[in-house]
Design an enzyme around this catalytic site. Structure first.
Site, PDB file in Angstrom:
ATOM      1  N   ASN A 134     -14.877  -4.867   2.514  1.00 59.05           N
ATOM      2  CA  ASN A 134     -14.068  -6.326   2.235  1.00 59.05           C
ATOM      3  C   ASN A 134     -14.934  -7.279   2.713  1.00 59.05           C
ATOM      4  OD1 ASN A 134     -12.019  -5.211   1.146  1.00 59.05           O
ATOM      5  ND2 ASN A 134     -10.441  -5.705   2.806  1.00 59.05           N
ATOM      6  N   GLU A 151      -7.981   2.323   2.477  1.00 57.59           N
ATOM      7  CA  GLU A 151      -7.337   2.153   1.280  1.00 57.59           C
ATOM      8  C   GLU A 151      -8.230   0.930   0.834  1.00 57.59           C
ATOM      9  OE1 GLU A 151      -5.014   3.641  -0.767  1.00 57.59           O
ATOM     10  OE2 GLU A 151      -5.719   1.940  -1.988  1.00 57.59           O
ATOM     11  N   VAL A 157       0.903  -1.119  -0.086  1.00 60.51           N
ATOM     12  CA  VAL A 157       0.185   0.131   0.230  1.00 60.51           C
ATOM     13  C   VAL A 157       0.782   1.412  -0.035  1.00 60.51           C
ATOM     14  CG1 VAL A 157      -1.629   1.507   1.393  1.00 60.51           C
ATOM     15  CG2 VAL A 157      -2.212  -1.095   1.177  1.00 60.51           C
ATOM     16  N   THR A 175      -5.494  -0.665   7.559  1.00 61.80           N
ATOM     17  CA  THR A 175      -7.059  -1.169   7.982  1.00 61.80           C
ATOM     18  C   THR A 175      -6.740  -1.458   9.496  1.00 61.80           C
ATOM     19  OG1 THR A 175      -7.032  -1.934   5.716  1.00 61.80           O
ATOM     20  CG2 THR A 175      -8.591  -2.803   7.439  1.00 61.80           C
ATOM     21  N   LYS A 190      14.124  -2.722   1.781  1.00 62.69           N
ATOM     22  CA  LYS A 190      13.178  -2.239   1.116  1.00 62.69           C
ATOM     23  C   LYS A 190      13.425  -0.736   0.529  1.00 62.69           C
ATOM     24  CE  LYS A 190       8.953  -4.261   1.827  1.00 62.69           C
ATOM     25  NZ  LYS A 190       8.001  -4.868   2.741  1.00 62.69           N
ATOM     26  N   LYS A 250     -14.440   0.516   5.607  1.00 57.80           N
ATOM     27  CA  LYS A 250     -13.424  -0.343   4.911  1.00 57.80           C
ATOM     28  C   LYS A 250     -13.606  -1.807   5.200  1.00 57.80           C
ATOM     29  CE  LYS A 250      -9.724  -2.164   3.345  1.00 57.80           C
ATOM     30  NZ  LYS A 250      -9.561  -2.371   1.908  1.00 57.80           N
ATOM     31  N   GLY A 266     -15.309 -21.331  -7.033  1.00 57.21           N
ATOM     32  CA  GLY A 266     -14.191 -22.685  -6.801  1.00 57.21           C
ATOM     33  C   GLY A 266     -13.227 -22.899  -5.993  1.00 57.21           C
ATOM     34  N   CYS A 285      -5.756  -9.640   2.475  1.00 55.57           N
ATOM     35  CA  CYS A 285      -6.818  -8.644   3.263  1.00 55.57           C
ATOM     36  C   CYS A 285      -8.097  -9.301   3.865  1.00 55.57           C
ATOM     37  CB  CYS A 285      -7.090  -7.506   2.556  1.00 55.57           C
ATOM     38  SG  CYS A 285      -5.688  -6.411   2.497  1.00 55.57           S
ATOM     39  N   LYS A 325      -8.435 -12.048   6.657  1.00 52.86           N
ATOM     40  CA  LYS A 325      -8.031 -11.323   8.064  1.00 52.86           C
ATOM     41  C   LYS A 325      -9.020 -10.239   8.534  1.00 52.86           C
ATOM     42  CE  LYS A 325      -4.994  -7.525   6.963  1.00 52.86           C
ATOM     43  NZ  LYS A 325      -5.598  -6.073   7.730  1.00 52.86           N
TER      44      LYS A 325
END
Ligand SMILES: NC(=O)c1ccc[n+]([C@@H]2O[C@H](COP(=O)([O-])OP(=O)(O)OC[C@H]3O[C@@H](n4cnc5c(N)ncnc54)[C@H](O)[C@@H]3O)[C@@H](O)[C@H]2O)c1
Length: 289
Positions: free
Chosen positions: A198, A133, A12, A102, A36, A194, A243, A250, A253
């Site tokens: 989801n 997001e 993100v 989140t 990173k 959010k 299927g 995301c 959880k």
């Protein structure tokens, strides 16, 4: 133009940071993962020094992980907000913190605000927003329709949960060039939007997976059923490629975290069934990547 820091430059963080750069803002990427940061340094400004990131920007987007480990796990949010508060207490200029991660409903109100007010002048020198997001890592697996592809520039709406008007105004100005509908709500409403989003997506997938399980035992092709039913715009295509269990970082959880929150309020048979069906699909058919 604004100077923006990204606190947690994973999926993100790196995507929204790159989006704000494209809009012309100066972005500093920060992460505790040095590898990173080194990779980001090739094309962006990146640092592993949080003080540097905060002192050289006016708005920070917090994009750290919020896993579910037998319960909503807020340890990353708590530790990073504590660190930020300790730095911001000595900063002269106003700084806006935006929670992008989140977080379980009421986390910003009940955990983040007390951590900030304990150390900083929240409201006068520090601002706060919760800005969920809606990016997704997985698009083509649940529908092949192009219009479901999402990135920083294709979101249908921007949701701003605001601590106060000043914080909300600053964030709204940042998003205005995207020309998307902007909704300003309170902090907990933003968090729930959010999860509702989801949980709805997860529900659609489990619905089609339940149809799949029924059709398996009756020798009916559930894909033909889904394809035809999904043509109704009231129903839509999302979830009709079924299927397998839903996976990714995301949906599972967030569904479990929302169930944990919602169960403190009332009995929630629908969302629990969505989870149960997904667990069965996981055992029997594996996860869709
Ligand atoms: N991945 C998605 O598609 C998606 C979509 C919507 C919302 N979200 C939410 O966004 C948040 C971040 O998800 P992600 O997928 O980007 O996670 P990620 O694991 O890809 O990135 C998180 C980053 O935070 C860093 N980090 C951890 N602790 C830190 C600290 N104290 N200070 C600075 N950086 C730290 C990690 O090193 C990592 O690089 C989560 O709350 C997630 O639920 C993710």
């Amino acid at each position: 133009m604004s100077a923006i820091s990204i606190i947690g430059s994973g999926i993100v963080g790196s995507r929204i940071g790159a989006g704000f750069e494209q809009l012309g803002h100066d972005v500093i990427f920060y992460d505790i993962d040095r590898g990173k940061i080194q990779r980001l340094m090739h094309e962006h400004t990146a640092t592993d020094d949080l003080t540097y990131a905060l002192n050289n920007t006016e708005i920070s987007f917090v994009c750290v992980p919020t896993p579910f480990n037998n319960g909503f796990d807020n340890r990353y949010i708590v530790s990073v907000i504590k660190e930020m508060a300790n730095i911001l207490k000595d900063k002269d200029a106003y700084h806006l913190i935006v929670i992008k991660s989140t977080v379980a409903p009421t986390t910003t109100e009940k955990i983040v605000i007390p951590l900030l007010t304990h150390v900083t002048q929240l409201g006068s020198s520090v601002g706060l927003c919760m800005n969920p997001e809606f990016l997704t890592e997985i698009t083509s697996s649940w529908t092949e329709e192009e219009r479901y592809t999402r990135d920083f520039f294709t979101e249908e709406r921007i949701v701003i949960g605001e601590y106060d008007i000043k914080s909300g105004n600053l964030l709204e100005n940042l998003y205005k060039p995207l020309n998307k509908p902007i909704f300003r709500v309170n902090l907990t409403t933003a968090e729930i939007i959010k999860y509702a989003s989801n949980c709805m997506l997860a529900t659609k997938i489990s619905f089609w997976n339940e149809m799949f399980l029924i059709c398996q035992d009756t020798q009916i092709n559930s894909h033909t059923v889904a394809e035809i039913v999904g043509l109704d715009p009231r129903i839509g295509k999302y979830g009709t490629i079924h299927g397998k269990a839903f996976g990714g970082k995301c949906l599972p959880k967030d569904l479990k975290a929302f169930i944990e929150f919602a169960e403190t309020i009332r009995d929630i048979p629908l969302l629990k069934a969505v989870d149960t069906i997904n667990e069965e699909m996981l055992q029997r058919y594996g996860v869709r990547e």
